[in-house]
Design an enzyme around this catalytic site. Structure first.
Site, short mmCIF file in Angstrom:
data_model
loop_
_atom_site.label_atom_id
_atom_site.label_comp_id
_atom_site.label_asym_id
_atom_site.label_seq_id
_atom_site.Cartn_x
_atom_site.Cartn_y
_atom_site.Cartn_z
N SER A 1 -53.27 -4.34 26.56
CA SER A 1 -52.29 -4.79 27.56
C SER A 1 -52.40 -3.97 28.83
CB SER A 1 -50.89 -4.63 26.96
OG SER A 1 -49.92 -4.78 27.95
N TYR B 1 -44.00 0.58 22.04
CA TYR B 1 -44.94 -0.56 22.03
C TYR B 1 -46.17 -0.22 22.89
CZ TYR B 1 -47.18 -4.66 23.92
OH TYR B 1 -48.14 -5.54 24.35
N LYS C 1 -50.49 0.54 21.99
CA LYS C 1 -51.71 -0.02 22.58
C LYS C 1 -52.67 1.10 22.99
CE LYS C 1 -50.73 -4.31 21.98
NZ LYS C 1 -51.45 -5.06 20.92
C1 UD1 Z 1 -43.68 -7.17 29.09
C2 UD1 Z 1 -43.99 -5.74 28.78
C3 UD1 Z 1 -45.45 -5.59 28.51
C4 UD1 Z 1 -45.86 -6.45 27.36
C5 UD1 Z 1 -45.44 -7.89 27.59
C6 UD1 Z 1 -45.57 -8.58 26.25
C7 UD1 Z 1 -42.31 -4.37 29.94
C8 UD1 Z 1 -42.10 -3.37 30.99
N1 UD1 Z 1 -43.57 -4.86 29.85
O1 UD1 Z 1 -44.36 -7.50 30.33
O2 UD1 Z 1 -45.75 -4.26 28.20
O3 UD1 Z 1 -47.25 -6.40 27.15
O4 UD1 Z 1 -44.08 -7.99 28.02
O5 UD1 Z 1 -44.95 -9.78 26.21
O6 UD1 Z 1 -41.41 -4.73 29.24
N2 UD1 Z 1 -37.83 -11.05 34.23
C9 UD1 Z 1 -36.62 -11.46 34.75
N3 UD1 Z 1 -35.74 -12.09 33.91
C10 UD1 Z 1 -36.02 -12.32 32.59
C11 UD1 Z 1 -37.27 -11.89 32.07
C12 UD1 Z 1 -38.14 -11.24 32.92
O7 UD1 Z 1 -36.33 -11.27 35.92
O8 UD1 Z 1 -35.16 -12.89 31.88
C13 UD1 Z 1 -38.79 -10.37 35.12
C14 UD1 Z 1 -39.13 -8.95 34.72
O9 UD1 Z 1 -38.23 -8.04 35.29
C15 UD1 Z 1 -40.54 -8.82 35.26
C16 UD1 Z 1 -41.13 -10.23 35.17
O10 UD1 Z 1 -40.00 -11.10 35.06
O11 UD1 Z 1 -40.52 -8.44 36.60
C17 UD1 Z 1 -42.03 -10.43 33.99
O12 UD1 Z 1 -41.34 -9.99 32.82
P1 UD1 Z 1 -41.87 -10.25 31.35
O13 UD1 Z 1 -42.27 -11.68 31.20
O14 UD1 Z 1 -40.90 -9.68 30.38
O15 UD1 Z 1 -43.25 -9.45 31.28
P2 UD1 Z 1 -43.54 -7.89 31.59
O16 UD1 Z 1 -42.31 -7.10 31.68
O17 UD1 Z 1 -44.43 -7.86 32.79
#
Ligand code: UD1
Length: 339
Positions: A126, A151, A155
């Site tokens: 990741s 987590y 990795k």
């Molecule tokens: C997350 C993990 C990453 C992991 C991946 C696996 C973290 C910091 N990173 O990636 O290590 O490999 O998931 O699935 O947790 N967001 C919102 N509202 C929501 C959900 C997300 O605003 O309800 C935003 C988050 O703040 C982020 C973006 O959307 O900026 C992407 O979030 P997400 O899909 O959870 O992925 P990561 O956080 O990048």
């Protein structure tokens, strides 16, 4: 026909990879403990490819079962190892579960690979290993930063375990560092099906559009980015799946330049959370209620891949657009919810 073991092959990325492996002529054996997937996924794979992969329900934490499996299944030439837990928040609350699920299992698997001379190993890593990067886009040479969650730590540790194993055996491995996989197969036969409330952005958006959630919470609009929301590199899961086939063929043909290689898998383009919401609305004509709330602990500001190594060395490039990915995710959600 080469026989490939896919662990976690009924999961989100695993199932899309099994489809691409079968389409490329590989014989696939899946093991999965069904902890975050369902047996119906097998039908989805069969409907797309016209071929049912072999499947065994197996929990990789049972060392004896893993040994048994390898004794019964001769002739495996390669392993693609997806099986792992991946919820960041859960890993903070229950770190030992994550070390058991993601580390013990890897050790057992590698021990059996060694015993049965299975020498080609693809690992699901990741971009989380880069933490908050110093420069963008992120190349494979960017330093691995101290992990923010157990987590993320699993990795990093997993990659180290594989490096050490490759150094003293004939094992060759490629670690694929995924950016943010989204979307579903265009047939809507398989897709992402999170258990409970989705933690990731796109399933939360599709469930909000489907009426399962009242509103999307956007975690922060005060980041130093053009619109204040975080930036990620969203890659279509089918493009990601295809990269696994290319990486496996690289190992099988002995084209690897060293016995442990790393490739970033992304599109090279960053999109903000608010851009994803707008694009989803544009391609699906669905309304999304959303509200800006505070930052989510542990989120990095901006990450997107430098894809030059994957493009030129691996010979793979993401081809699908974020529009394709979001419309396929919506088609899948509609099918699952019978809308
Ligand atoms: C997350 C993990 C990453 C992991 C991946 C696996 C973290 C910091 N990173 O990636 O290590 O490999 O998931 O699935 O947790 N967001 C919102 N509202 C929501 C959900 C997300 O605003 O309800 C935003 C988050 O703040 C982020 C973006 O959307 O900026 C992407 O979030 P997400 O899909 O959870 O992925 P990561 O956080 O990048």
């Amino acid at each position: 026909m080469k026989k490939i073991l896919v662990t976690g092959g009924l999961g989100y990325i695993g199932s899309h990879t099994v489809v691409e492996l079968q389409n490329a002529g590989f014989e696939v054996v899946i093991i999965d403990d069904l902890s975050n997937s369902t047996i119906d996924v097998l039908d989805g794979i069969t409907n797309i490819t016209g071929k049912s992969p072999a499947f065994e329900k197996l929990d990789l934490r049972n060392k004896a079962d893993v040994a048994d499996f390898f004794l019964k299944n001769e002739g495996i030439t390669g392993v693609i190892h997806f099986a792992a837990s991946k919820a960041v928040g859960e890993s903070v609350e229950n770190p030992l579960l994550y070390y058991e699920n993601n580390i013990n299992t890897l050790v057992y698997l590698l021990q059996e690979c060694k015993a049965h001379r299975v020498e080609n190993f693809i690992f699901s890593s990741s971009c989380t290993v880069y933490g908050e990067p110093d420069t963008l886009p992120i190349t494979e040479n960017a330093p691995v930063k101290a992990a923010i969650s157990p987590y993320g730590n699993t990795k990093q540790i997993s990659e180290e375990i594989i490096i050490d194993t490759c150094a003293v055996s004939k094992m060759k491995s490629i670690s694929l560092r995924y950016f943010n996989p989204i979307g579903a197969h265009h047939t809507a036969e398989i897709g992402e099906l999170p258990v409970g409330v989705p933690q990731n952005l796109v399933p939360f958006i599709t469930q909000t559009a489907a009426g399962l959630r009242d509103e999307l919470l956007v975690f922060g609009d005060d980041y130093p980015t053009p619109d204040g929301s975080c930036i990620r590199d969203y890659i279509h899961v089918v493009d990601l799946a295809k990269a696994h086939v290319v990486a496996l063929q690289r190992l099988l043909l002995g084209k690897n330049e060293s016995n442990f290689e790393i490739f970033n898998l992304g599109t090279g383009k960053g999109s903000s959370v608010l851009e994803v919401v707008q694009t989803f609305k544009k391609v699906t004509s669905q309304k999304i209620n959303y509200r800006i709330v505070g930052r989510r602990p542990g989120d990095v500001i901006s990450v997107y891949a430098d894809t030059a190594k994957a493009n030129h060395v691996l010979g793979w490039k993401a081809e699908k657009t974020i529009e394709d990915a979001l419309s396929s995710a919506w088609k899948w959600e509609q099918k699952v919810r019978k809308l």
